[in-house]
Design a protein around this motif. Structure first.
Motif, PDB file in Angstrom:
ATOM      1  N   ILE A  79       1.089  -1.339   0.211  1.00 32.91           N
ATOM      2  CA  ILE A  79      -0.073  -0.117   0.001  1.00 32.91           C
ATOM      3  C   ILE A  79       0.854   1.487   0.034  1.00 32.91           C
ATOM      4  N   GLY A  80       1.824   1.246   0.874  1.00 31.28           N
ATOM      5  CA  GLY A  80       2.810   2.435   0.768  1.00 31.28           C
ATOM      6  C   GLY A  80       3.496   2.533  -0.438  1.00 31.28           C
ATOM      7  N   ALA A  81       3.939   1.701  -1.011  1.00 31.84           N
ATOM      8  CA  ALA A  81       4.766   1.642  -2.366  1.00 31.84           C
ATOM      9  C   ALA A  81       3.778   2.447  -3.108  1.00 31.84           C
ATOM     10  N   ALA A  82       2.520   1.781  -3.504  1.00 30.31           N
ATOM     11  CA  ALA A  82       1.613   2.145  -4.640  1.00 30.31           C
ATOM     12  C   ALA A  82       1.190   3.628  -4.245  1.00 30.31           C
ATOM     13  N   ARG A  83       1.003   4.071  -3.066  1.00 35.42           N
ATOM     14  CA  ARG A  83       0.698   5.426  -2.775  1.00 35.42           C
ATOM     15  C   ARG A  83       1.737   6.414  -3.274  1.00 35.42           C
ATOM     16  N   GLU A  84       2.726   5.952  -2.742  1.00 37.78           N
ATOM     17  CA  GLU A  84       4.060   6.868  -3.202  1.00 37.78           C
ATOM     18  C   GLU A  84       4.141   6.827  -4.783  1.00 37.78           C
ATOM     19  N   LEU A  85       4.165   5.905  -5.459  1.00 34.73           N
ATOM     20  CA  LEU A  85       4.520   5.876  -6.771  1.00 34.73           C
ATOM     21  C   LEU A  85       3.596   6.214  -7.773  1.00 34.73           C
ATOM     22  N   LEU A  86       2.224   6.193  -7.234  1.00 35.41           N
ATOM     23  CA  LEU A  86       0.922   6.414  -8.256  1.00 35.41           C
ATOM     24  C   LEU A  86       0.118   7.519  -7.170  1.00 35.41           C
ATOM     25  N   PRO A  87       0.755   8.600  -7.017  1.00 34.20           N
ATOM     26  CA  PRO A  87       0.036   9.536  -5.902  1.00 34.20           C
ATOM     27  C   PRO A  87      -1.241   9.931  -6.365  1.00 34.20           C
ATOM     28  N   GLY A  88      -1.618   9.948  -7.594  1.00 33.74           N
ATOM     29  CA  GLY A  88      -2.761  10.455  -8.091  1.00 33.74           C
ATOM     30  C   GLY A  88      -4.195   9.374  -8.269  1.00 33.74           C
ATOM     31  N   VAL A  89      -3.737   8.251  -7.954  1.00 34.67           N
ATOM     32  CA  VAL A  89      -4.672   7.134  -8.249  1.00 34.67           C
ATOM     33  C   VAL A  89      -5.153   6.908  -6.567  1.00 34.67           C
ATOM     34  N   PRO A  90      -6.564   6.610  -6.453  1.00 33.35           N
ATOM     35  CA  PRO A  90      -7.032   6.098  -5.450  1.00 33.35           C
ATOM     36  C   PRO A  90      -6.618   4.665  -5.099  1.00 33.35           C
ATOM     37  N   ASN A  91      -6.227   4.420  -3.768  1.00 30.90           N
ATOM     38  CA  ASN A  91      -6.160   2.817  -3.445  1.00 30.90           C
ATOM     39  C   ASN A  91      -7.294   2.586  -2.472  1.00 30.90           C
ATOM     40  N   VAL A  92      -7.508   1.243  -2.908  1.00 34.11           N
ATOM     41  CA  VAL A  92      -8.877   0.506  -2.121  1.00 34.11           C
ATOM     42  C   VAL A  92      -8.331  -0.829  -1.475  1.00 34.11           C
ATOM     43  N   ALA A  93      -8.628  -0.873  -0.279  1.00 32.18           N
ATOM     44  CA  ALA A  93      -8.231  -2.217   0.319  1.00 32.18           C
ATOM     45  C   ALA A  93      -9.271  -3.249   0.273  1.00 32.18           C
ATOM     46  N   VAL A  94      -9.345  -4.307  -0.461  1.00 37.64           N
ATOM     47  CA  VAL A  94     -10.266  -5.401  -0.278  1.00 37.64           C
ATOM     48  C   VAL A  94     -10.004  -6.602   0.815  1.00 37.64           C
ATOM     49  N   PHE A  95     -10.869  -6.850   1.859  1.00 39.13           N
ATOM     50  CA  PHE A  95     -10.425  -7.695   2.872  1.00 39.13           C
ATOM     51  C   PHE A  95     -10.775  -9.107   2.724  1.00 39.13           C
ATOM     52  N   ASP A  96      -9.880  -9.948   3.254  1.00 31.14           N
ATOM     53  CA  ASP A  96     -10.024 -11.382   2.996  1.00 31.14           C
ATOM     54  C   ASP A  96     -11.248 -12.087   3.972  1.00 31.14           C
ATOM     55  N   THR A  97     -11.369 -11.169   5.062  1.00 30.07           N
ATOM     56  CA  THR A  97     -12.230 -11.338   6.466  1.00 30.07           C
ATOM     57  C   THR A  97     -13.752 -11.004   5.936  1.00 30.07           C
ATOM     58  N   ALA A  98     -14.116  -9.966   5.013  1.00 32.82           N
ATOM     59  CA  ALA A  98     -15.407  -9.403   4.771  1.00 32.82           C
ATOM     60  C   ALA A  98     -16.402 -10.244   4.463  1.00 32.82           C
ATOM     61  N   PHE A  99     -16.155 -11.259   3.676  1.00 35.01           N
ATOM     62  CA  PHE A  99     -17.573 -11.988   3.154  1.00 35.01           C
ATOM     63  C   PHE A  99     -18.103 -12.782   4.307  1.00 35.01           C
ATOM     64  N   PHE A 100     -17.196 -12.981   5.414  1.00 31.32           N
ATOM     65  CA  PHE A 100     -17.595 -13.973   6.630  1.00 31.32           C
ATOM     66  C   PHE A 100     -18.172 -12.993   7.780  1.00 31.32           C
ATOM     67  N   HIS A 101     -18.197 -11.470   7.472  1.00 26.57           N
ATOM     68  CA  HIS A 101     -18.337 -10.779   8.651  1.00 26.57           C
ATOM     69  C   HIS A 101     -19.601 -11.116   9.264  1.00 26.57           C
ATOM     70  N   GLY A 102     -20.766 -11.317   8.464  1.00 30.60           N
ATOM     71  CA  GLY A 102     -22.223 -11.491   8.876  1.00 30.60           C
ATOM     72  C   GLY A 102     -22.480 -12.807   9.314  1.00 30.60           C
ATOM     73  N   MET A 103     -21.618 -13.597   9.579  1.00 29.86           N
ATOM     74  CA  MET A 103     -22.124 -15.151   9.850  1.00 29.86           C
ATOM     75  C   MET A 103     -22.833 -14.849  11.171  1.00 29.86           C
ATOM     76  N   PRO A 104     -23.685 -16.117  11.408  1.00 22.59           N
ATOM     77  CA  PRO A 104     -24.427 -16.072  12.618  1.00 22.59           C
ATOM     78  C   PRO A 104     -23.440 -16.077  14.060  1.00 22.59           C
ATOM     79  N   ASP A 105     -23.821 -15.608  14.984  1.00 23.31           N
ATOM     80  CA  ASP A 105     -23.165 -15.527  16.316  1.00 23.31           C
ATOM     81  C   ASP A 105     -22.636 -16.957  16.674  1.00 23.31           C
ATOM     82  N   ALA A 106     -23.627 -17.890  16.305  1.00 17.19           N
ATOM     83  CA  ALA A 106     -23.179 -19.389  16.912  1.00 17.19           C
ATOM     84  C   ALA A 106     -21.955 -19.681  16.075  1.00 17.19           C
ATOM     85  N   ALA A 107     -21.939 -19.242  14.982  1.00 23.55           N
ATOM     86  CA  ALA A 107     -20.673 -19.791  14.068  1.00 23.55           C
ATOM     87  C   ALA A 107     -19.388 -19.071  14.340  1.00 23.55           C
ATOM     88  N   THR A 108     -19.508 -17.518  14.759  1.00 23.21           N
ATOM     89  CA  THR A 108     -18.260 -16.796  15.061  1.00 23.21           C
ATOM     90  C   THR A 108     -17.869 -16.692  16.444  1.00 23.21           C
TER      91      THR A 108
END
Length: 379
Positions: A114-143
């Motif tokens: 992230i740091g390298a991309a923000r420095e080398l391409l300062p005019g481009v938006p950087n977006v983080a996509v998280f490996d954990t995101a899809f499972f965020h809404g699992m039932p409490d019994a599972a989490t």
């Protein structure tokens, strides 16, 4: 070149000593360029080298940074903070760094990318996509882990799940392949690579997954053993004086297929089995046994399934694994067609018989395209 790449996303997956990248058009899935840099000592210099090589090939991303839609980054752990694609700011970087305590092997390299991309391409938006995101809404019994509640809450201990980008991508294709509405499809996804995980998905939403607080739990993997009696670690502490560093080394690098037979490349393990190697055979049998247990467990969680999908390097290419994982499950409505299973293809395909009540698929994953699409959708 600006007009050609205005909607393109540069997807970056930074490892501790590697940079995997892909320049892709999210709408069409057309890949303009892709590559992998290994033995990385400095992520900034490595990324600069990638841009220099691309420029030499006529794709000069740094000459006009307005040409790119975004840089999309795979970030493994989002904790409870991040469960959607997120525009990267200094505050977001600080929070990802704080979450490195939950993923010490994965989040720090992502931050370097992230740091390298923000420095080398300062005019481009950087977006983080998280490996954990899809499972965020699992039932409490599972989490929820069955440990002291106050301790769990204080230290953020819960099941987060990983490989979510892959599980989401693959599971989103299955309803179309079945010609059913997503809300009507219950499915199991088996992401089998050097890292491996399973998920149970009801009507498009994950209800359980095999990985937990960290990517150590669940299936047998290349160098990680998955499920383990935690008493083993207490035993090693008492009788062998294992430190936390020793335990980390054991669980992350000296377990799984590597720990059992010395090889974590499935092709090498298979070749050794064919030569009569007993250690490789045992490693394979343990791998398959655990995989079958999770299939059975998730059939119970879902109350039956419409589909089971294999994906990732092993899942897409190892026909024997697919066959052995589901062998003898006719009473559960699962029957593999040996001829269909033996076909090698880069396309999604059915490998079950026409009579099988559960449709079994091989669905090639495309995490880069998924990250590109989520990044573009956010912007």
């Amino acid at each position: 070149m600006s007009s050609d790449l205005r909607d393109a996303v540069f997807v970056l997956n930074a490892g501790s000593s590697s940079l995997k990248y892909q320049l892709v058009h999210p709408d069409t899935g057309v890949v303009v360029a892709a590559g992998l840099v290994e033995r990385v000592q400095n992520h900034r210099d490595a990324l600069a080298g990638v841009f220099e090589q691309l420029a030499a090939d006529g794709i000069d991303l740094r000459a006009d940074t307005g040409a790119l839609c975004a840089v999309g980054h795979r970030v493994v752990h989002g904790g409870q903070t991040f469960y959607q694609p997120t525009l990267i700011t200094d505050e977001v970087v600080a929070e990802i760094e704080r979450l490195s305590a939950l993923a010490p092997l994965h989040n720090p390299p992502a931050l370097l990318g992230i740091g390298a991309a923000r420095e080398l391409l300062p005019g481009v938006p950087n977006v983080a996509v998280f490996d954990t995101a899809f499972f965020h809404g699992m039932p409490d019994a599972a989490t929820t882990y069955a440990i002291d509640r106050d301790t769990a809450q204080q230290y953020g201990i819960r099941r987060y799940g990983f490989h979510g980008t892959s599980h989401e991508y693959v599971s989103s294709l299955v309803p179309g392949l079945l010609r059913k509405p997503a809300a009507d499809v219950d499915q199991i996804v088996l992401h089998l690579g050097n890292g491996a995980s399973a998920s149970a998905i009801r009507g498009g939403r994950a209800v359980d997954t095999s990985m937990g607080l960290t990517p150590l739990e669940g299936l047998v993997m290349g160098t990680r053993g998955g499920d383990i009696d935690p008493g083993i670690l207490l035993h090693l502490d008492r009788v062998a004086g294992y430190t936390s560093a020793d335990t980390d080394e054991l669980l992350n690098r000296r377990s799984g297929l590597k720990g059992l037979c010395g090889d974590n490349d499935f092709r090498a393990v298979t070749a050794r089995i064919e030569d009569g190697d007993e250690a490789a055979r045992l490693a394979y049998d343990v791998y398959i046994h655990r995989l079958r247990k999770y299939v059975g467990a998730y059939l119970a969680v879902l109350g039956g399934a419409d589909a089971i999908s294999f994906t990732a390097g092993v899942g897409e290419n190892a026909a024997a694994v697919r066959e052995d994982a589901l062998a003898g499950m006719q009473r559960l409505g699962i029957e593999i067609d040996p001829e269909r299973n033996a076909v090698r293809s880069g396309e999604a395909r059915i490998i079950s018989t026409d009579e099988s009540a559960v449709t079994v698929f091989v669905v090639p994953t495309n995490e880069e395209l998924a990250i590109a699409r989520q990044s573009a959708a956010l912007l």
